[in-house]
Write a protein that holds these residues in place. Sequence first.
Motif, mmCIF file in Angstrom:
data_model
loop_
_atom_site.group_PDB
_atom_site.id
_atom_site.type_symbol
_atom_site.label_atom_id
_atom_site.label_comp_id
_atom_site.label_asym_id
_atom_site.label_seq_id
_atom_site.Cartn_x
_atom_site.Cartn_y
_atom_site.Cartn_z
ATOM 1 N N ASN A 1 0.445 -1.442 0.173
ATOM 2 C CA ASN A 1 -0.037 0.012 0.211
ATOM 3 C C ASN A 1 0.718 0.759 -0.220
ATOM 4 N N SER A 2 1.995 1.206 -0.093
ATOM 5 C CA SER A 2 3.375 2.304 0.053
ATOM 6 C C SER A 2 2.323 2.948 -1.526
ATOM 7 N N PRO A 3 3.606 4.062 -1.656
ATOM 8 C CA PRO A 3 2.658 5.485 -2.170
ATOM 9 C C PRO A 3 3.970 4.916 -3.466
ATOM 10 N N ILE B 1 4.708 1.452 -4.490
ATOM 11 C CA ILE B 1 4.370 0.826 -5.624
ATOM 12 C C ILE B 1 2.513 0.361 -6.651
ATOM 13 N N LEU B 2 2.173 1.749 -4.883
ATOM 14 C CA LEU B 2 0.813 1.872 -5.881
ATOM 15 C C LEU B 2 0.922 2.469 -7.274
ATOM 16 N N HIS B 3 1.358 3.834 -6.902
ATOM 17 C CA HIS B 3 1.991 4.118 -8.475
ATOM 18 C C HIS B 3 2.258 3.331 -10.154
ATOM 19 N N LYS C 1 1.967 -0.075 -9.945
ATOM 20 C CA LYS C 1 0.738 -0.549 -9.564
ATOM 21 C C LYS C 1 -0.133 0.298 -11.068
ATOM 22 N N LYS C 2 -0.826 1.098 -10.775
ATOM 23 C CA LYS C 2 -1.589 2.560 -11.544
ATOM 24 C C LYS C 2 -1.382 2.300 -13.366
ATOM 25 N N GLU D 1 -1.878 -1.091 -14.733
ATOM 26 C CA GLU D 1 -2.633 -1.541 -14.868
ATOM 27 C C GLU D 1 -3.816 -0.625 -16.525
ATOM 28 N N ARG E 1 10.459 1.024 0.598
ATOM 29 C CA ARG E 1 8.740 0.949 0.623
ATOM 30 C C ARG E 1 8.526 -0.211 1.496
ATOM 31 N N ASP F 1 5.316 -1.753 3.364
ATOM 32 C CA ASP F 1 4.766 -3.410 2.410
ATOM 33 C C ASP F 1 5.609 -4.196 3.338
#
Length: 441
Positions: free
Chosen positions: A144-146, A148-150, A152-153, A156, A315, A318
């Motif tokens: 949920n770290s910024p 890894i979320l970036h 992942k986005k 996607e 990160r 996580d």
Amino acid sequence: MSGNILIIDDEIKLLKLLGMILSQENFNVKEASTARSAMTMLEQYDFDVVLSDVRLPDAFGVDLIKSIKTKYPHLEIILMTAFGNITDAVQAMKNGAYDYLVKGDDNEKIIPLVYKALEKVKDNRSRTVQSTACVKGFAQVLGNSPLILHAKKMAEKVALTDAAVLLTGETGTGKEVFANAIHEGSDRKKNSFVAINCSAFSKEILESELFGHKQGSFTGALKDKKGLIEEANGGTLFLDEIGEMPIELQAKLLRVLETKEFIKMGETKVSRSDFRLIAATNRNLEEEIRHGNFREDLYFRLNVFEISLPALRDRKEDLKILTKNFIDLFSHKLHLSSIQVNPDYYKALEKNDWKGNIRELRNAVERSLILMNDNVLDAESLPHYSEKPVPESDSLSMRTLEKIHIQKVLQYTKGNKAEAARLLEIGIATLYRKLEEYGLK
């Protein structure tokens, strides 16, 4: 059968009595007198069964069940009440309680019921591991770290296209997991995902693996072989460590990418394959181009959409979710149950720099499960990680911390200032001003 039990009750005498009874059965028992302290303990330890009073000073036990089961679905909860309220009992079962006890009347049922609940927990964990093993797509990407979320986005978004993707980052950061997730998120998911590590083979064998060969085309070619490029037709070809590919093969790969055509070793007939390419490297390909080790034209073909995967040390928030996932995975493989995780285990993990990233963490968790004593994971189960010494010149001033943070973000975006400004949530003009102020390029 051992197990980790949490008892929640604000009647301290009963709390201690139950704790003593369950401890005599060799269970690992923790006690909490409020819902708040119980939730803190659930964060710190890996419990199997919770016994909770229906009426707590800061919560209603029936509602607490739903909160616990949502966050810890493998747990089983036994609700206790002095009132024998049938309405509460029905609602408790609807909210996910394993069973319901009336204090005083059902005391002799507690031990057998805990054993039955533990059997259910064992099944729950087994099903969780099996479902995790079957997890596909972006559900495989944990954290949920910024950073890894970036990443992942971005993945996607590009998954919905047919664009070539270049995944960069240190060894062990999960590049193949991302590649597989992109494939599963694409229209090609019904066809094959084919992966190969370019650093694992000699030039001749790698060429044969990629393009295939005809019988007798070289010594040892005893029969026709279909190559991975052909296998990936309609699907995705993942070339890991593409920076290690011999320069002679790079020219052949470039032709395939440009024309969708290839020729098997020992054959003259042209074959076609329509595949989506995802490549990965831990090398700086621009540096490799300058040294003559990588073709610039191939780099531009590959680098249509680059995603940089963050190192685990960047990160660390996580660490816990990744570690819990590996504990569940290896507990099942090693036929272990009721693992207790002490808080000092997670603190010890945070001291490491994780140069091998997620792969190193995975190995550390598996090793610690093998070395642990009495089904307890603690700091002693791990290698002794030393904390990085802080240089004397380091400052805790806001200016210094801001400068270091801007440097880290620029390093992550590979100097892309517009992207850095977006991640920093500041205007591009503000970023340029700060770069000049701190003497950064």
